[in-house]
Design a protein around this motif. Structure first.
Motif, mmCIF file in Angstrom:
data_model
loop_
_atom_site.group_PDB
_atom_site.id
_atom_site.type_symbol
_atom_site.label_atom_id
_atom_site.label_comp_id
_atom_site.label_asym_id
_atom_site.label_seq_id
_atom_site.Cartn_x
_atom_site.Cartn_y
_atom_site.Cartn_z
ATOM 1 N N LEU A 122 0.876 6.504 14.520
ATOM 2 C CA LEU A 122 0.859 5.703 13.034
ATOM 3 C C LEU A 122 -0.064 4.099 13.689
ATOM 4 O O LEU A 122 -0.171 3.545 12.177
ATOM 5 C CB LEU A 122 2.485 5.063 12.637
ATOM 6 N N LYS A 125 -2.872 3.762 11.022
ATOM 7 C CA LYS A 125 -2.770 4.073 9.204
ATOM 8 C C LYS A 125 -1.645 2.142 8.983
ATOM 9 O O LYS A 125 -1.774 1.378 8.180
ATOM 10 C CB LYS A 125 -1.757 4.684 9.073
ATOM 11 N N ASN A 126 -0.814 1.913 9.720
ATOM 12 C CA ASN A 126 -0.555 0.606 10.110
ATOM 13 C C ASN A 126 -1.331 -0.923 10.312
ATOM 14 O O ASN A 126 -1.202 -1.644 9.412
ATOM 15 C CB ASN A 126 0.405 0.174 10.832
ATOM 16 N N GLN A 129 -3.032 -1.131 6.821
ATOM 17 C CA GLN A 129 -2.098 -1.546 5.662
ATOM 18 C C GLN A 129 -2.189 -2.897 6.028
ATOM 19 O O GLN A 129 -2.512 -4.138 4.818
ATOM 20 C CB GLN A 129 -0.544 -0.538 5.750
ATOM 21 N N THR A 144 -5.293 3.910 18.001
ATOM 22 C CA THR A 144 -5.147 5.136 16.955
ATOM 23 C C THR A 144 -5.116 6.272 17.754
ATOM 24 O O THR A 144 -5.450 6.318 18.866
ATOM 25 C CB THR A 144 -6.429 5.122 15.430
ATOM 26 N N GLN A 149 -9.835 8.557 13.078
ATOM 27 C CA GLN A 149 -9.103 7.347 12.531
ATOM 28 C C GLN A 149 -9.794 5.842 12.859
ATOM 29 O O GLN A 149 -9.528 5.421 12.461
ATOM 30 C CB GLN A 149 -7.896 6.988 12.966
#
Length: 166
Positions: A122, A125-126, A129, A144, A149
């Motif tokens: 995660l 993605k975090n 964000q 990642t 990613q």
């Protein structure tokens, strides 16, 4: 991937060569390039929010508590997928706020940076964000889960750097 990293390195070196300095704003933290080292200058406490309560959380909080008061760094809040773990960690370490969602924490203007303590898959993605919310990101390895990613995060970071110096 290697081409992307080389491209990023060249952009960074050009920025350093131009000696572009960040403008100081009242009550903010800024970074000034100085021979590939960064000096942090703060006028107010640098405030962290923590995303997740994974295995690394306790070790990181232990290190944070060892910082001298003069460092002017504090942890304001924590948010986790399982709210009961966030409540337990907040109580254990004296963290004042338990956010109900990542978005709620990232919307808090007092949070300067986010420490990512979620599972490795995660992290990317975090990180994106938090960067989208305008926060600094501290993420330990692996930042990642795979090269794709990593490229996404790096492209996003480079776009921010390029926009901030244009």
């Amino acid at each position: 991937m290697k081409k992307l990293f080389n491209w990023a390195k060249r952009i960074y070196q050009r920025l350093l060569e131009k000696r572009i300095l960040a403008k100081r704003r009242k009550g903010t933290t800024y970074y000034v390039p100085d021979d590939f080292r960064f000096e942090v200058i703060t006028d107010k406490p640098f405030t962290f929010g923590i995303i997740g309560t994974g295995h690394v959380f306790d070790r990181w909080m232990h290190d944070m508590l060892m910082l001298p008061k003069e460092a002017n760094i504090r942890v304001k809040g924590v948010c986790a997928g399982k709210s009961n773990t966030a409540d337990e960690k907040a109580e254990k370490y004296g963290i004042p706020i338990v956010y109900k969602s990542y978005d709620e924490m990232l919307a808090d203007p007092e949070i300067d940076a986010v420490y990512i303590a979620t599972p490795n898959n995660l992290h990317g993605k975090n990180a994106v964000q938090a960067l989208n919310a305008g926060k600094h990101v501290l993420c330990e390895k692996a930042f990642t889960a795979n090269a794709r990613q990593a490229e996404e995060v790096l492209k996003f970071v480079l776009s921010i750097i390029i926009l901030s110096f244009t």
